[in-house]
Design an enzyme around this catalytic site. Sequence first.
Site, PDB file in Angstrom:
ATOM      1  N   ASP A  12      30.062  43.844  38.704  1.00 19.06           N
ATOM      2  CA  ASP A  12      31.405  43.363  39.242  1.00 19.06           C
ATOM      3  C   ASP A  12      31.146  42.392  40.156  1.00 19.06           C
ATOM      4  O   ASP A  12      30.583  42.594  41.251  1.00 19.06           O
ATOM      5  CB  ASP A  12      32.255  44.710  40.150  1.00 19.06           C
ATOM      6  CG  ASP A  12      32.806  45.809  39.048  1.00 19.06           C
ATOM      7  OD1 ASP A  12      32.964  45.424  37.834  1.00 19.06           O
ATOM      8  OD2 ASP A  12      33.357  46.714  39.611  1.00 19.06           O
ATOM      9  N   GLY A  37      32.064  49.873  37.235  1.00 17.82           N
ATOM     10  CA  GLY A  37      32.430  50.858  36.270  1.00 17.82           C
ATOM     11  C   GLY A  37      32.808  51.962  36.810  1.00 17.82           C
ATOM     12  O   GLY A  37      32.262  52.412  37.940  1.00 17.82           O
ATOM     13  N   ILE A  40      30.395  55.037  37.725  1.00 16.54           N
ATOM     14  CA  ILE A  40      29.312  54.383  38.741  1.00 16.54           C
ATOM     15  C   ILE A  40      29.993  54.286  40.167  1.00 16.54           C
ATOM     16  O   ILE A  40      29.340  54.666  41.175  1.00 16.54           O
ATOM     17  CB  ILE A  40      28.865  53.137  38.187  1.00 16.54           C
ATOM     18  CG1 ILE A  40      27.786  53.367  37.127  1.00 16.54           C
ATOM     19  CG2 ILE A  40      28.058  52.215  39.516  1.00 16.54           C
ATOM     20  CD1 ILE A  40      27.303  51.777  36.516  1.00 16.54           C
ATOM     21  N   ARG A  88      27.927  44.271  30.568  1.00  8.30           N
ATOM     22  CA  ARG A  88      29.153  42.951  30.740  1.00  8.30           C
ATOM     23  C   ARG A  88      29.132  42.835  32.485  1.00  8.30           C
ATOM     24  O   ARG A  88      28.514  43.716  33.069  1.00  8.30           O
ATOM     25  CB  ARG A  88      30.316  43.487  30.473  1.00  8.30           C
ATOM     26  CG  ARG A  88      30.715  44.775  31.209  1.00  8.30           C
ATOM     27  CD  ARG A  88      32.115  45.355  30.615  1.00  8.30           C
ATOM     28  NE  ARG A  88      32.583  46.635  31.139  1.00  8.30           N
ATOM     29  CZ  ARG A  88      33.612  47.047  31.271  1.00  8.30           C
ATOM     30  NH1 ARG A  88      34.780  46.468  30.727  1.00  8.30           N
ATOM     31  NH2 ARG A  88      34.049  48.296  31.698  1.00  8.30           N
ATOM     32  N   SER A 138      36.453  52.666  30.333  1.00 12.48           N
ATOM     33  CA  SER A 138      36.669  52.286  28.789  1.00 12.48           C
ATOM     34  C   SER A 138      35.554  52.454  27.743  1.00 12.48           C
ATOM     35  O   SER A 138      34.369  52.827  28.426  1.00 12.48           O
ATOM     36  CB  SER A 138      37.016  50.844  28.911  1.00 12.48           C
ATOM     37  OG  SER A 138      35.891  50.047  29.137  1.00 12.48           O
ATOM     38  N   SER A 248      40.962  44.596  48.333  1.00 11.72           N
ATOM     39  CA  SER A 248      40.798  44.571  47.140  1.00 11.72           C
ATOM     40  C   SER A 248      41.148  46.028  46.618  1.00 11.72           C
ATOM     41  O   SER A 248      40.452  46.961  47.387  1.00 11.72           O
ATOM     42  CB  SER A 248      39.285  44.238  46.564  1.00 11.72           C
ATOM     43  OG  SER A 248      39.061  44.600  45.411  1.00 11.72           O
ATOM     44  N   VAL A 250      40.172  47.075  43.624  1.00  7.53           N
ATOM     45  CA  VAL A 250      39.383  47.353  42.552  1.00  7.53           C
ATOM     46  C   VAL A 250      38.555  48.690  43.111  1.00  7.53           C
ATOM     47  O   VAL A 250      37.979  48.578  43.980  1.00  7.53           O
ATOM     48  CB  VAL A 250      38.273  46.273  42.111  1.00  7.53           C
ATOM     49  CG1 VAL A 250      37.358  46.701  40.911  1.00  7.53           C
ATOM     50  CG2 VAL A 250      39.211  44.950  41.765  1.00  7.53           C
ATOM     51  N   ASP A 254      38.468  55.034  41.611  1.00  8.59           N
ATOM     52  CA  ASP A 254      37.313  55.788  41.540  1.00  8.59           C
ATOM     53  C   ASP A 254      37.175  56.440  42.867  1.00  8.59           C
ATOM     54  O   ASP A 254      36.498  57.691  42.770  1.00  8.59           O
ATOM     55  CB  ASP A 254      36.361  54.782  41.218  1.00  8.59           C
ATOM     56  CG  ASP A 254      36.594  53.872  39.894  1.00  8.59           C
ATOM     57  OD1 ASP A 254      37.497  54.582  38.924  1.00  8.59           O
ATOM     58  OD2 ASP A 254      36.072  52.813  39.769  1.00  8.59           O
ATOM     59  N   ALA A 288      33.560  47.633  46.626  1.00  4.79           N
ATOM     60  CA  ALA A 288      32.818  48.502  47.734  1.00  4.79           C
ATOM     61  C   ALA A 288      33.400  49.815  47.810  1.00  4.79           C
ATOM     62  O   ALA A 288      34.512  50.026  47.691  1.00  4.79           O
ATOM     63  CB  ALA A 288      32.855  47.622  49.138  1.00  4.79           C
TER      64      ALA A 288
END
Length: 315
Positions: A12, A37, A40, A88, A138, A248, A250, A254, A288
Site C-alpha cells: 500500500d 491487503g 494482512i 500488486r 478481493s 486516512s 484505509v 480491517d 497504519a
Amino acid sequence: MIITLTPNPSLDRALHLERLEPGEVNRATATHLHPGGKGINVSRALVAHGVASRAVLPSGGADGAQIVSLLAAHGVDSRPVPVSGDTRSNITLSETSGATTKINAPGAVLTGEEQAALLAAVDTELRAGATAVVAAGSLPAGVEDAFFTRVADLGAAHGVPVLLDTSGAPLAAAVAHGGLALVKPNDEELAELVGHALTTVGDVLDAAHEVRAQGTDAVLVSLGAHGALLVTGAGAWWAGGPSLVPVSTVGAGDSTLAGYLAADGDPADRLRRAVAWGRAAVLLPGSAAPTPDDVRPDEVAVLADPDPARSLEEL
Ligand SMILES: Nc1ncnc2c1ncn2[C@@H]1O[C@H](COP(=O)(O)OP(=O)(O)O)[C@@H](O)[C@H]1O
Ligand SMILES: O=P(O)(O)OC[C@H]1O[C@](O)(COP(=O)(O)O)[C@@H](O)[C@@H]1O
C-alpha cells in the site's frame, strides 16, 4: 494463534495532498508505505496489540518480497506462498479534508496450483492449532468466486471459526454456502449482497438476518462515520462515537475486525472494541495499524436493540 489469509495482498502506497486536483500535477506533502491487503492489516493490528497472528499470503516479485520484509519489520509472522505473478501495489490519495481516494490494482493471477498451495498453508496452520481464520479481501484473477467456501470448509473440518471480509460475488458465494462464524461487510457491500439499498437500521437488521438464515453466525456491519452494527443469535447492538476528521480511512474496516477478534467479552464489549479500533485507524496515515495508545474505547457508546426506524445517517 489467529491466522489471516489474504489472497490478493498489496504493497500500500499512500500520498497525502492538501487537495486533490484531478487532471492536474499534484504534489504530495507526505508518503507512507505499508504491507497491505485486508487479512494482512488484521494481522498487523492484532500483533500491535500483543495478540498472536500469522499472515498467509501469495508473494511474487519485488513488491511481494517487500511486503514480507515489511511484515517482519513490524514483528508480524508470515507464511508467504511463492507465486509466479507480481504482487500488486495499491494507491491511496488522502486529502486534508479527510477525503480518501483509493486506486486498487487487479493483482497477480493465481494458478490452480498456487491456490491449492495457499489452502494447504491454511490447512497446515489449522493442524498446528490455529484458533481462528480470517479470510479477507478481493480475489485476484484466475480464482473462482467460490474460493472462500473452501476456506470455510477447511475451518469446519478442524472445528475452527472462519471470519470473512470480502465483497461482491465472492461474498455472495460464501454466504450462500454458509458455515462462517462472522462476515464483516460495510453497508454498501451488504446492500449489494441483498440487492437493495439500506437506509434505516431496520434495513440493515433485516439484511443481517437474511445472511444469518443462510448459515453465518454473526454479521458485523461497519457503517463508516456512523459506527457499526453487530447482529448475532443473541441480539443486535449499535456502537459509534463523536464525529472526527479522518487522516486516512484505509484499513479502518480491517482494524474493526481485528478489534472484534481481540476482545473476549460479551457482544456489546466486542463491538465497542471493534469500533474503537476502527476509529483509531482512521486517525492514522496510510494503512497504519492502531496500537493500544491510539485506541479510545471510552469514547464509544454502545446501544442494545437499536431503533429499526432510525436512518443510518442519523446514527
Ligand atoms: N469518517 C469516519 N469517522 C469516524 N469513524 C470512521 C470513519 N470511517 C470509518 N470509521 C470507523 O472505521 C470503521 C470501519 O469503516 P468502514 O468504512 O465502515 O469500513 P471499510 O473500510 O471496511 O469500508 C467504522 O465502523 C468506524 O468505526
Ligand atoms: O482486496 P481489495 O478489496 O482490493 O482491498 C485491498 C485494500 O484494502 C485494504 O486492505 C484496506 O481495507 P479496508 O479499508 O476495507 O480496511 C488495503 O490495505 C488494500 O490496499
